[in-house]
Design an enzyme around this catalytic site. Sequence first.
Site, PDB file in Angstrom:
ATOM      1  CB  CYS A   1      -2.217  -2.749   2.647  1.00 23.27           C
ATOM      2  SG  CYS A   1      -1.173  -1.407   3.328  1.00 23.27           S
TER       3      CYS A   1
ATOM      4  CB  CYS B   1      -1.137   2.866   2.666  1.00 18.68           C
ATOM      5  SG  CYS B   1       0.086   1.801   2.883  1.00 18.68           S
ATOM      6  CB  SER B   2      -3.557   0.557  -1.139  1.00 15.39           C
ATOM      7  OG  SER B   2      -2.769   1.830  -1.494  1.00 15.39           O
ATOM      8  CB  CYS B   3       1.226  -2.361   0.846  1.00 14.47           C
ATOM      9  SG  CYS B   3       2.052  -1.010   1.620  1.00 14.47           S
TER      10      CYS B   3
END
Lengths: 224, 97
Positions: free
Chosen positions: A117, A120-122
């Site tokens: 991702c 962000c940090s999906c």
Amino acid sequence: MSERKGRFVSHPDDAVAVVEGHAGADYYALMTEATRQLAIERGLLLQSDIDAVIAALEAPRPEWGAMIVARAWRDDAYRARLLADGSAAAAELGFRIKEAQLVVVENTPTLHNLIVCTLCSCYPRSLLGQPPWWYISKSYRARAVREPRKVLAELGLVIAADVELRVHDSNADMRYLVLPMPPAGSEALDEAELAAFVTRDAMVGAALAGSDAKMPFGRPVPPG
Amino acid sequence: MPRFSVGDRVHIVDLGKAGHIRIPWYVRHKDGDIERYCGAYANPEDLAYSRRDMPPVDLYRVRLRQIDLWPDYAGEAGDTLDIEVYDHWLEPGGSLT
């Protein structure tokens, strides 16, 4: 560093782990703690409410994903349903993907998939739990799309030149799970034994499912 | 009825919008092929500002060639990247080179 007082920072070991280059992490940790204390003082929340939410966030585990992968390895019809509709197939085994639609991508002898991702940090947190530290690092997020073969090699995985490397940027409403290839020599194993070979990193595409990657937590347990 | 079908060539535009944008810079102005239609979802560009009464927007997965994304890509020519793109960031693309 300025002197900090209060119950939440009494020792360097208690300091919030600052994500690389994440300016303001201390500020937000402070604001979070202040908000928590105020909400409890004013009777808006009980500490047990907060504990329950944290417990729910921490309940999902890579072993849940491993059970899905092992079923797909042993049941071709399930595998087809999983690739067609990941969320529905996960639900068949009792796993509800809450945050988004689950897309399952399959590794083959000619295709390797890697998830990142960049924004962000999906990550499929309601299935696999929290992502590994390197997944949320700015270095991985920038480089996994830019030089993925080099990143994988640094993680110990060399992708052969005749294998297509496909990077999936998990940037919007889908979440991704890699269906790895079963390890060689695993044909006689049952599902529970197979699941022990499926690591978190293999389901991100950063590793292969293999014999040297036993789960440290024992046999998978379905969600309660 | 989604505007694009699987396999359609598309061009990812740069809308120049500020705010909560889920289309990263590195895929803007690039061409790819529709990999799948994902359904219609609330537009994060509205959702981030609590505009919840806006109509959902179509979302696709677009497959791009790494060598089209990075002129000096050091991997293999067949390497690809899939990314989700909302309909309003897409326009019909040219012929496959």
